[in-house]
Design a protein around this motif. Sequence first.
Motif, PDB file in Angstrom:
ATOM      1  N   TYR A  36      91.699  85.352  33.027  1.00  0.00           N
ATOM      2  CA  TYR A  36      91.911  84.136  32.410  1.00  0.00           C
ATOM      3  C   TYR A  36      93.527  84.409  31.442  1.00  0.00           C
ATOM      4  CZ  TYR A  36      87.614  81.679  33.036  1.00  0.00           C
ATOM      5  OH  TYR A  36      86.491  81.082  33.631  1.00  0.00           O
ATOM      6  N   TYR A  39      95.221  82.237  28.333  1.00  0.00           N
ATOM      7  CA  TYR A  39      94.342  81.526  27.725  1.00  0.00           C
ATOM      8  C   TYR A  39      94.114  82.391  26.272  1.00  0.00           C
ATOM      9  CZ  TYR A  39      92.448  78.626  31.412  1.00  0.00           C
ATOM     10  OH  TYR A  39      92.246  77.457  32.395  1.00  0.00           O
ATOM     11  N   GLU A  41      92.092  83.551  22.641  1.00  0.00           N
ATOM     12  CA  GLU A  41      90.886  83.900  22.151  1.00  0.00           C
ATOM     13  C   GLU A  41      90.910  84.383  20.913  1.00  0.00           C
ATOM     14  OE1 GLU A  41      89.789  87.167  25.018  1.00  0.00           O
ATOM     15  OE2 GLU A  41      91.672  88.443  24.181  1.00  0.00           O
ATOM     16  N   TYR A  82      80.928  83.526  33.026  1.00  0.00           N
ATOM     17  CA  TYR A  82      81.910  83.503  33.749  1.00  0.00           C
ATOM     18  C   TYR A  82      82.068  83.963  35.005  1.00  0.00           C
ATOM     19  CZ  TYR A  82      84.638  83.165  29.105  1.00  0.00           C
ATOM     20  OH  TYR A  82      85.000  82.682  27.912  1.00  0.00           O
ATOM     21  N   LEU A 123      89.946  80.055  25.718  1.00  0.00           N
ATOM     22  CA  LEU A 123      88.852  80.605  26.630  1.00  0.00           C
ATOM     23  C   LEU A 123      87.489  79.555  26.715  1.00  0.00           C
ATOM     24  CD1 LEU A 123      88.572  84.370  26.149  1.00  0.00           C
ATOM     25  CD2 LEU A 123      89.300  83.083  28.186  1.00  0.00           C
TER      26      LEU A 123
END
Length: 317
Positions: A36, A39, A41, A82, A123
Amino acid sequence: MSDSAQPKKRVDVAAAVITQADGSVLLGQRAPGTFYPGYWEFPGGKVEPGEDPRAALIRELDEELGITVGTCWPWLMREHDYEHANVRLHFFEVPEWTGDINDHVHSALAWDHPDRFVVSPMLPANGPILKALRLPREMGITDAAHLGADVQLAALDRALGRGLKLVQIRDTTLDTAPRERLAHHVVQRCNAAGALAVVNGDADLARRTGAHGLHLPARQLMACGTRPDFEWVGASCHTRAELEHCAKLGLDYAVVGHVNATPSHPNTPALGWDGFHALTRLLPMPVFAIGGVSLDHMGLARSYGAHGVAGIRGSWG
């Protein structure tokens, strides 16, 4: 067995909600070459085999950001599937640290506020976390049946004036008409103050008054097969089974107690803070401590994993 049928590996990750005085939280953008990339987080990292998640977080924040953790409170644990793994995220709140933040891992860092998040995309596992961070830390529970409606509303005005942002309209012993009048007045005052109002046990009343949500007594919680259709839904819980059902329904919070001795439950043993923590640990939703607690207990409650405190008397003093 084909590779696609192999069970996913389980990965434990410790994640930090690092906060500033204005309530903003620190977010990091994942770097190229990672899962990812791009993204955003919460800072943290993988828990090594045999390592305690809290110890892992302290280590990771030193390695990633160059800061030394001062206060580290357990908060939530959420699981997310995931493509590459089943990730179990242990979230901790970090309101105090020392050192200058100097990132070594992310493409960028940003301070963002839960009420108006700007950075994206986040995320996928972090969506419910962002909502949980919007949940106020103190819940005041109405007691008009004992105080009288006028006294209760005056006390509510004072509490909203000092910053109370979450009110549970309880008073289930009032007759229908007085309770409806009370609920309308409370919702109106909460709207004017930018606070949330949830109605205990009566979805129709919550809708008629335009309340922000519904609070379920334990018996209603256990009878629910699906989440009620409100923006905010929580429940009173007394057992682990009730808490796990709350989590299964995807509710936004639970209220658990009584933690300390209280006049409303003179013959029932108190949980104590260790008992509260044992009952509520590793849950995916915030939990309020109730029963003989007040704002004076906020730091202590959060050190034992509580999101905040709830009270029938404590908020109206």
